[in-house]
Design a protein around this motif. Structure first.
Motif, mmCIF file in Angstrom:
data_model
loop_
_atom_site.group_PDB
_atom_site.id
_atom_site.type_symbol
_atom_site.label_atom_id
_atom_site.label_comp_id
_atom_site.label_asym_id
_atom_site.label_seq_id
_atom_site.Cartn_x
_atom_site.Cartn_y
_atom_site.Cartn_z
ATOM 1 N N PRO A 79 0.819 -1.219 0.000
ATOM 2 C CA PRO A 79 0.000 0.000 0.000
ATOM 3 C C PRO A 79 0.850 1.265 0.000
ATOM 4 C CG PRO A 79 0.001 -1.015 2.170
ATOM 5 C CD PRO A 79 0.655 -1.985 1.247
ATOM 6 N N ASP A 80 0.321 2.318 -0.612
ATOM 7 C CA ASP A 80 0.976 3.621 -0.535
ATOM 8 C C ASP A 80 1.078 4.026 0.928
ATOM 9 O OD1 ASP A 80 0.854 3.604 -3.259
ATOM 10 O OD2 ASP A 80 -0.807 5.040 -3.403
ATOM 11 N N PRO A 81 2.138 4.717 1.316
ATOM 12 C CA PRO A 81 2.227 5.208 2.699
ATOM 13 C C PRO A 81 1.022 6.061 3.076
ATOM 14 C CG PRO A 81 4.333 5.435 1.610
ATOM 15 C CD PRO A 81 3.353 5.035 0.544
ATOM 16 N N GLU A 82 0.444 6.752 2.085
ATOM 17 C CA GLU A 82 -0.729 7.591 2.348
ATOM 18 C C GLU A 82 -1.956 6.764 2.739
ATOM 19 O OE1 GLU A 82 1.816 9.797 -0.705
ATOM 20 O OE2 GLU A 82 1.222 7.740 -0.276
ATOM 21 N N LYS A 83 -1.947 5.459 2.403
ATOM 22 C CA LYS A 83 -3.083 4.598 2.711
ATOM 23 C C LYS A 83 -2.980 3.963 4.094
ATOM 24 C CE LYS A 83 -5.211 4.783 -1.366
ATOM 25 N NZ LYS A 83 -6.513 5.472 -1.505
ATOM 26 N N LEU A 84 -1.800 3.982 4.687
ATOM 27 C CA LEU A 84 -1.598 3.274 5.955
ATOM 28 C C LEU A 84 -2.473 3.802 7.095
ATOM 29 C CD1 LEU A 84 2.263 2.643 5.931
ATOM 30 C CD2 LEU A 84 0.406 1.143 5.170
ATOM 31 N N PRO A 85 -2.672 5.123 7.239
ATOM 32 C CA PRO A 85 -3.555 5.590 8.321
ATOM 33 C C PRO A 85 -4.969 5.034 8.212
ATOM 34 C CG PRO A 85 -2.224 7.397 7.486
ATOM 35 C CD PRO A 85 -2.023 6.247 6.542
ATOM 36 N N ALA A 86 -5.535 5.047 7.009
ATOM 37 C CA ALA A 86 -6.886 4.528 6.815
ATOM 38 C C ALA A 86 -6.924 3.023 7.054
ATOM 39 C CB ALA A 86 -7.382 4.852 5.407
ATOM 40 N N LEU A 87 -5.857 2.330 6.658
ATOM 41 C CA LEU A 87 -5.795 0.886 6.861
ATOM 42 C C LEU A 87 -5.748 0.559 8.348
ATOM 43 C CD1 LEU A 87 -5.599 -1.942 5.715
ATOM 44 C CD2 LEU A 87 -3.136 -1.598 5.376
ATOM 45 N N ALA A 88 -4.976 1.326 9.091
ATOM 46 C CA ALA A 88 -4.903 1.107 10.540
ATOM 47 C C ALA A 88 -6.260 1.346 11.201
ATOM 48 C CB ALA A 88 -3.840 2.012 11.152
ATOM 49 N N ARG A 89 -6.951 2.405 10.772
ATOM 50 C CA ARG A 89 -8.279 2.687 11.333
ATOM 51 C C ARG A 89 -9.263 1.577 10.999
ATOM 52 N NH1 ARG A 89 -6.984 7.946 9.515
ATOM 53 N NH2 ARG A 89 -8.250 7.649 7.638
ATOM 54 N N ALA A 90 -9.182 1.067 9.779
ATOM 55 C CA ALA A 90 -10.094 -0.002 9.372
ATOM 56 C C ALA A 90 -9.899 -1.250 10.222
ATOM 57 C CB ALA A 90 -9.873 -0.337 7.898
ATOM 58 N N LEU A 91 -8.671 -1.468 10.688
ATOM 59 C CA LEU A 91 -8.359 -2.637 11.504
ATOM 60 C C LEU A 91 -8.389 -2.319 12.999
ATOM 61 C CD1 LEU A 91 -5.454 -4.131 9.355
ATOM 62 C CD2 LEU A 91 -7.867 -4.793 9.399
ATOM 63 N N GLU A 92 -8.818 -1.078 13.311
ATOM 64 C CA GLU A 92 -8.982 -0.635 14.700
ATOM 65 C C GLU A 92 -7.686 -0.762 15.492
ATOM 66 O OE1 GLU A 92 -12.265 -2.787 16.334
ATOM 67 O OE2 GLU A 92 -13.726 -1.853 14.999
ATOM 68 N N ARG A 93 -6.601 -0.343 14.872
ATOM 69 C CA ARG A 93 -5.297 -0.349 15.537
ATOM 70 C C ARG A 93 -4.650 1.025 15.387
ATOM 71 N NH1 ARG A 93 -3.635 -5.748 16.437
ATOM 72 N NH2 ARG A 93 -1.866 -4.850 17.571
#
Length: 330
Positions: A79-93
């Motif tokens: 994933p793009d580094p820009e996507k990591l915040p949203a990915l973390a939120r989606a996984l509740e971490r």
């Protein structure tokens, strides 16, 4: 006496002599840097399964396709580094927990942690392009003071933290990080790009260095459609333009593409069309300096030539430019 660079080049053009290649063909090389956050596909997969979150739900939350999330977990893509915040939120971490950072953040890291792509910062600082932010991230120049408050707020950090990150970006540039090897998606050519595919390839290779890579065809299509306010192109259509399978497209697509990539719409126009506009502009300016503006006719206008208000504007502009030239000679 020091002559104005603008008038020096203008005189060469009016005399029919050659000057340097237009600036929009000389895109600056940009230094690449690996993402400061560590992405572990196995851990992401394990965390998602433990939280009993479907790949489709993650995809919806992050704004990508189901297959994209599957590719991240199988190692086919990162994933793009820009996507990591949203990915973390989606996984509740927490972001720092799921994707730990290596070292202190620079400007690029702060932007990515805010989930913003570089082109999106133009709206944050109120400029037509992301040039000021891009230059600062490359360590080429510092941000103007007027941009700092808005960027700090968008990134969720203090102004002092933003400036410290800027110092790190400059330090990295001075250390001379190696530039990434670009992989062409369209037939290459010697010299300035000529076709639409070559122009797209040049921007995508030079403007999005590092592991994150350029935006996907789907992301580009979404941005163009958002700019147009309607669905005017698909991801497949973008791929066709990028690879040269399709050589032309509608003006609305070119305008959206230019806005997304932060360049002038003229960049995507055929060279002869740009040259014609430049030539006509120079004709008008030359005539106005000789007091013959009234004899210069605009395309598609009546036999009387340019409207009075346009001629007044041109003459006032020329007067201003001549005054600047005079000042530079003193």
């Amino acid at each position: 006496m020091r002559r104005s660079p603008f008038f020096a080049k203008l005189k060469l053009l009016l005399a029919g002599q050659k000057v340097n290649t237009p600036r929009f063909y000389r895109l600056a090389e940009k230094r690449g840097s690996m993402s400061a956050r560590h992405f572990d596909r196995g851990r992401v997969r394990a965390v998602r399964r433990a939280a009993e979150v479907a790949q489709a739900d993650v995809a919806t939350a992050v704004g990508v396709g189901d297959s994209t999330v599957a590719g991240w977990e199988t190692g086919l893509a990162t994933p793009d580094p820009e996507k990591l915040p949203a990915l973390a939120r989606a996984l509740e971490r927490e972001l720092n927990d799921l994707f730990p950072r290596t070292g202190l953040p620079d400007l690029t890291d702060l932007r990515c942690d805010a989930g913003l792509y570089q082109y999106e910062t133009a709206a944050v600082i109120g400029t037509k392009s992301a040039g000021p932010v891009a230059g600062a991230e490359r360590g080429e120049r510092r941000l103007k003071d007027k941009y700092v408050p808005a960027l700090a707020a968008a990134y969720g950090v203090s102004e002092e933290e933003l400036r410290r990150a800027e110092d790190r970006s400059i330090a990295k540039a001075q250390a001379g990080e190696p530039e990434p090897k670009a992989t062409s998606t369209a037939p290459g050519s010697a010299g300035p790009p000529g076709t639409l595919a070559e122009k797209l390839t040049l921007i995508l290779e030079r403007s999005y260095p590092g592991e994150q890579g350029p935006p996907t065809d789907a992301e580009i299509a979404d941005a163009i459609n958002a700019h147009a306010g309607a669905r005017v192109i698909s991801a497949g259509g973008v791929m066709d333009l990028r690879t040269g399978a399709v050589e032309t497209t509608s003006p609305v697509v070119l305008e959206g593409l230019a806005a997304f990539l932060g360049v002038s719409p003229m960049y995507f126009q055929p060279d002869d069309a740009v040259a014609r506009q430049v030539y006509e502009g120079l004709q008008l300016l030359s005539a106005s300096r000789k007091g013959a503006v009234g004899r210069v006719k605009g395309r598609g206008m009546s036999s009387q030539g340019l409207p009075t208000n346009v001629m007044e504007f041109v003459n006032s502009l020329v007067t201003e430019l001549e005054e600047r030239e005079s000042d530079s000679d003193e």
